[in-house]
Design a protein around this motif. Structure first.
Motif, PDB file in Angstrom:
ATOM      1  N   ALA A  73       1.030  -0.966   0.075  1.00 20.34           N
ATOM      2  CA  ALA A  73      -0.138  -0.116   0.076  1.00 20.34           C
ATOM      3  C   ALA A  73       0.948   1.254   0.018  1.00 20.34           C
ATOM      4  CB  ALA A  73      -0.845   0.071   1.057  1.00 20.34           C
ATOM      5  N   LEU A  74       1.889   1.278   0.917  1.00 17.98           N
ATOM      6  CA  LEU A  74       2.828   2.330   0.878  1.00 17.98           C
ATOM      7  C   LEU A  74       3.946   2.255  -0.331  1.00 17.98           C
ATOM      8  CD1 LEU A  74       3.473   2.428   4.647  1.00 17.98           C
ATOM      9  CD2 LEU A  74       1.632   3.933   3.348  1.00 17.98           C
ATOM     10  N   GLY A  75       4.004   1.400  -0.754  1.00 15.98           N
ATOM     11  CA  GLY A  75       5.154   1.469  -1.963  1.00 15.98           C
ATOM     12  C   GLY A  75       6.615   1.182  -1.383  1.00 15.98           C
ATOM     13  N   LYS A  76       6.740   1.029  -0.083  1.00 21.27           N
ATOM     14  CA  LYS A  76       7.924   0.992   0.456  1.00 21.27           C
ATOM     15  C   LYS A  76       7.605   0.123   1.959  1.00 21.27           C
ATOM     16  CE  LYS A  76       8.213   5.310   2.922  1.00 21.27           C
ATOM     17  NZ  LYS A  76       9.293   6.325   3.340  1.00 21.27           N
ATOM     18  N   PRO A  77       8.809  -0.461   2.702  1.00 21.44           N
ATOM     19  CA  PRO A  77       8.431  -1.065   3.952  1.00 21.44           C
ATOM     20  C   PRO A  77       8.246  -0.043   4.870  1.00 21.44           C
ATOM     21  CG  PRO A  77      10.528  -1.787   2.832  1.00 21.44           C
ATOM     22  CD  PRO A  77       9.943  -0.765   2.004  1.00 21.44           C
ATOM     23  N   ALA A  78       7.177  -0.398   5.828  1.00 19.49           N
ATOM     24  CA  ALA A  78       6.796   0.686   6.887  1.00 19.49           C
ATOM     25  C   ALA A  78       8.020   0.461   8.105  1.00 19.49           C
ATOM     26  CB  ALA A  78       5.361   0.514   7.546  1.00 19.49           C
ATOM     27  N   ARG A  79       8.346   1.335   8.807  1.00 20.56           N
ATOM     28  CA  ARG A  79       9.271   1.369   9.876  1.00 20.56           C
ATOM     29  C   ARG A  79       8.294   1.653  11.342  1.00 20.56           C
ATOM     30  NH1 ARG A  79      12.674   5.583  10.510  1.00 20.56           N
ATOM     31  NH2 ARG A  79      13.646   4.466  12.034  1.00 20.56           N
ATOM     32  N   LEU A  80       8.395   0.358  12.057  1.00 20.14           N
ATOM     33  CA  LEU A  80       7.746   0.335  13.445  1.00 20.14           C
ATOM     34  C   LEU A  80       8.877   0.291  14.452  1.00 20.14           C
ATOM     35  CD1 LEU A  80       5.424  -0.264  11.213  1.00 20.14           C
ATOM     36  CD2 LEU A  80       4.166  -0.881  13.202  1.00 20.14           C
ATOM     37  N   HIS A  81       8.698   0.719  15.660  1.00 14.55           N
ATOM     38  CA  HIS A  81       9.615   0.465  16.526  1.00 14.55           C
ATOM     39  C   HIS A  81       9.091  -0.747  17.363  1.00 14.55           C
ATOM     40  CE1 HIS A  81      12.261   4.003  16.222  1.00 14.55           C
ATOM     41  NE2 HIS A  81      11.142   5.004  16.510  1.00 14.55           N
ATOM     42  N   SER A  82      10.020  -1.217  18.361  1.00 16.79           N
ATOM     43  CA  SER A  82       9.381  -2.197  19.166  1.00 16.79           C
ATOM     44  C   SER A  82       8.299  -1.782  19.992  1.00 16.79           C
ATOM     45  CB  SER A  82      10.683  -2.746  19.893  1.00 16.79           C
ATOM     46  OG  SER A  82      11.623  -3.063  19.343  1.00 16.79           O
ATOM     47  N   PRO A  83       7.440  -2.736  20.533  1.00 11.83           N
ATOM     48  CA  PRO A  83       6.532  -2.571  21.401  1.00 11.83           C
ATOM     49  C   PRO A  83       6.774  -1.843  22.469  1.00 11.83           C
ATOM     50  CG  PRO A  83       6.288  -4.556  20.364  1.00 11.83           C
ATOM     51  CD  PRO A  83       7.571  -4.077  19.984  1.00 11.83           C
ATOM     52  N   LEU A 113      -4.881  11.975   4.591  1.00  9.13           N
ATOM     53  CA  LEU A 113      -3.788  11.026   5.380  1.00  9.13           C
ATOM     54  C   LEU A 113      -3.743   9.857   4.230  1.00  9.13           C
ATOM     55  CD1 LEU A 113      -4.781  10.859   9.071  1.00  9.13           C
ATOM     56  CD2 LEU A 113      -2.587  11.429   8.007  1.00  9.13           C
ATOM     57  N   LEU A 114      -4.787   9.421   3.621  1.00  8.61           N
ATOM     58  CA  LEU A 114      -4.746   8.013   2.800  1.00  8.61           C
ATOM     59  C   LEU A 114      -4.125   8.662   1.405  1.00  8.61           C
ATOM     60  CD1 LEU A 114      -7.927   6.352   3.322  1.00  8.61           C
ATOM     61  CD2 LEU A 114      -5.590   5.443   3.882  1.00  8.61           C
ATOM     62  N   ALA A 115      -4.544   9.924   0.944  1.00 10.49           N
ATOM     63  CA  ALA A 115      -4.119  10.553  -0.212  1.00 10.49           C
ATOM     64  C   ALA A 115      -2.655  10.732  -0.253  1.00 10.49           C
ATOM     65  CB  ALA A 115      -4.884  11.586  -0.805  1.00 10.49           C
ATOM     66  N   SER A 116      -2.156  11.152   1.019  1.00  9.76           N
ATOM     67  CA  SER A 116      -0.735  11.452   0.801  1.00  9.76           C
ATOM     68  C   SER A 116       0.383  10.395   0.930  1.00  9.76           C
ATOM     69  CB  SER A 116      -0.261  12.232   2.337  1.00  9.76           C
ATOM     70  OG  SER A 116      -0.740  11.375   3.704  1.00  9.76           O
ATOM     71  N   ALA A 120      -4.239   5.118  -4.903  1.00  6.23           N
ATOM     72  CA  ALA A 120      -5.423   5.515  -5.125  1.00  6.23           C
ATOM     73  C   ALA A 120      -6.323   3.788  -5.053  1.00  6.23           C
ATOM     74  CB  ALA A 120      -5.870   6.007  -6.166  1.00  6.23           C
ATOM     75  N   GLU A 121      -5.755   2.872  -5.725  1.00  6.57           N
ATOM     76  CA  GLU A 121      -6.390   1.672  -5.821  1.00  6.57           C
ATOM     77  C   GLU A 121      -6.485   0.891  -4.357  1.00  6.57           C
ATOM     78  OE1 GLU A 121      -2.203   0.540  -7.496  1.00  6.57           O
ATOM     79  OE2 GLU A 121      -3.674   2.105  -7.477  1.00  6.57           O
ATOM     80  N   HIS A 122      -5.502   1.334  -3.401  1.00  6.02           N
ATOM     81  CA  HIS A 122      -5.551   0.419  -2.139  1.00  6.02           C
ATOM     82  C   HIS A 122      -6.054   1.584  -1.031  1.00  6.02           C
ATOM     83  CE1 HIS A 122      -2.877  -2.227  -4.174  1.00  6.02           C
ATOM     84  NE2 HIS A 122      -1.848  -1.587  -4.114  1.00  6.02           N
TER      85      HIS A 122
END
Length: 140
Positions: A73-83, A113-116, A120-122
């Motif tokens: 959906a983002l076109g690249k991996p999302a970065r998330l910290h540890s819980p 937020l979604l458009a940024s 569009a298809e996701h």
């Protein structure tokens, strides 16, 4: 000629403390993202079609579908910290804001937020997944 000095270390921003619901929402996605690291990426359309046909699909199933498809959906991996981490990445802030806007039914913010970030298809499918996850938390 004066050499440029690049700041290699950026100090973390001081953020307002998260509410219990916000921290729960974010940490839930962080845990699921950690579990999904070794799993193959999934196609967003197939994952949502499977979830939509099962009415009693749990929050965990929706969160896993989102985390496995977020890269597409983002076109690249999302970065998330540890819980439990006090700091938030840009991707985490974006997910939290999208969850808050969804619960508040703030259509303008959701659309922005979604458009940024999402093609569009996701957008419809990401919105569906985030809404199902955010419904389980009392986000302000």
């Amino acid at each position: 000629m004066v050499p440029l000095k690049l700041a290699l270390h950026v100090e973390p921003q001081q953020l307002a403390p998260l509410s219990v619901a916000e921290a729960g929402f974010l940490n839930n996605l962080r845990f699921v993202a950690m579990e999904c690291r070794a799993k193959p990426r999934a196609n967003l359309f197939e994952a949502c079609a499977l979830l939509q046909s099962t009415r009693d699909a749990s929050r965990a199933a929706h969160a896993e579908a989102l985390m496995r498809c977020l890269q597409e959906a983002l076109g690249k991996p999302a970065r998330l910290h540890s819980p439990g981490s006090e700091e938030m990445t840009f991707d985490e802030k974006w997910l939290l804001q999208l969850g808050q806007a969804t619960v508040a039914q703030d259509e303008a913010s959701i659309s922005f937020l979604l458009a940024s970030r999402v093609s569009a298809e996701h957008r419809r499918l990401v919105r569906f997944l985030v809404a199902r996850i955010a419904d389980s938390f009392y986000l302000n």
